[in-house]
Design an enzyme around this catalytic site. Structure first.
Site, short mmCIF file in Angstrom:
data_model
loop_
_atom_site.label_atom_id
_atom_site.label_comp_id
_atom_site.label_asym_id
_atom_site.label_seq_id
_atom_site.Cartn_x
_atom_site.Cartn_y
_atom_site.Cartn_z
N LYS A 71 60.90 61.30 43.49
CA LYS A 71 61.03 60.34 44.61
C LYS A 71 61.24 58.91 44.14
CE LYS A 71 57.68 62.41 47.80
NZ LYS A 71 56.67 62.04 48.79
N ASP A 107 58.07 59.27 55.13
CA ASP A 107 56.61 59.49 55.15
C ASP A 107 55.91 58.56 56.15
OD1 ASP A 107 56.48 61.60 53.39
OD2 ASP A 107 56.19 60.34 51.62
#
Ligand code: NAP
Length: 282
Positions: A71, A107
């Site tokens: 990520k 997120d």
């Protein structure tokens, strides 16, 4: 898109990737919406990430999710990075647009929507967050959207909490750093407690936290979802606090990518939850 067909392909890159629940989650939505598409796991070593991302467009792949440890590494390989991903320093969703790679971080949306789903009337102002890693960063950004203005942030490594505080200085959020040993005292007057550490996972270290100071109206959320009802959530529920498990965040963060790749905004339903829970054995 594959030549001569309408079959769209997306996937998740990670190293390792076998643990990822994303293929089950997206596979569920593909069949629910009768979409001719596939969502597949790609085991990509960190050193191969650049080449793997570059291959998406020529292979006709619509995009991918990124999981640990890719990520943070992806940012340098993308053509565009949206604001939230910059703020998070991490990309979990890549979308191929006209051959260019756009990176997003969902997120923040995942936590916000999970909380809104569980407690639609939430109107708290004060939160206490445990943890200062990537998950805590997403939660802090989501708190602004949820109307929280004051946060107490407790982390074992206090320097990491300070780094996070500084990285988020542009947010309309007052963050007070609390020593880890004083986390229980920090619960007084809080409207929302979030465990964003990895403590409490099955087979891992326990989260030790005395809830005596936690107001009865406070919401308690745990990002850990294996087990689904962590010891923290069980203790909070037993004393009457409303609890929010970590699975909702996992499911909600996936919606944006699916919509981008497959053209339908999917819903988080009890049946989807049950399917993913069953795959996790929780
Ligand atoms: P991370 O960057 O590795 O951060 C881990 C956090 O846990 C740090 O704050 C760390 O404190 C703390 N910690 C670990 N061991 C500890 C211990 N023995 N005592 C006290 N604190 C300890 O991980 P992350 O990506 O932020 O993820 C954190 C958790 O959230 C994980 O369980 C992850 O699975 C979960 N998560 C869930 C979702 C979801 O969709 N539900 C999404 C993302 C993450 P130090 O800084 O002091 O090491």
């Amino acid at each position: 898109m594959t030549e001569g067909t309408n079959i769209r392909i997306a996937g998740v890159m990670g190293w390792p990737v076998a643990h990822s629940r994303s293929p089950i989650l997206h596979g569920y939505w593909l069949s629910e919406h009768r979409i001719a598409g596939h969502y597949v796991p790609f085991a990509v070593r960190p050193e191969d990430l650049g080449q793997a991302l570059k291959a998406l467009a020529p292979l006709g792949i619509a995009g991918c999710n990124l999981t640990i440890p890719l990520k943070e590494k992806a940012l340098v390989y993308l053509d565009e990075i949206e604001g939230r991903a910059h703020l998070m320093g991490a990309v979990n969703t890549v979308v191929v647009r006209d051959g260019r790679l756009a990176g997003f971080n969902t997120d923040v949306d995942g936590f916000r929507e999970s909380l809104r789903e569980a407690v639609p009337s939430f109107a708290g102002r004060h939160a206490t967050i445990l943890g200062a890693g990537g998950a805590a960063r997403a939660v802090l950004a989501a708190l602004v959207d949820l109307g929280i203005r004051d946060v107490r942030l407790a982390n074992r490594n206090i320097a990491r909490a300070q780094t996070l505080h500084d990285a988020l200085s542009a947010l309309a959020l007052h963050i007070e750093i609390v020593p880890w040993d004083e986390r229980a005292a920090a619960l007084g007057g809080t409207d929302l407690l979030v465990n964003a550490t990895s403590l409490g996972m099955s087979g891992g270290e326990a989260l030790v936290l005395d809830l005596a100071n936690l107001p009865a109206h406070a919401i308690v959320a745990d990002l850990v979802y294996v087990p689904l009802e962590t010891p923290l959530l069980a203790a909070a529920r037993a004393r009457g606090n409303h609890v929010v498990d970590g699975l909702g965040m996992l499911l909600h963060q996936a919606r944006f990518g699916f919509a981008q790749w497959f053209g339908v905004m999917p819903d988080v339903t009890p049946a989807l939850r049950a399917r993913v829970q069953a795959s996790l054995g929780i």
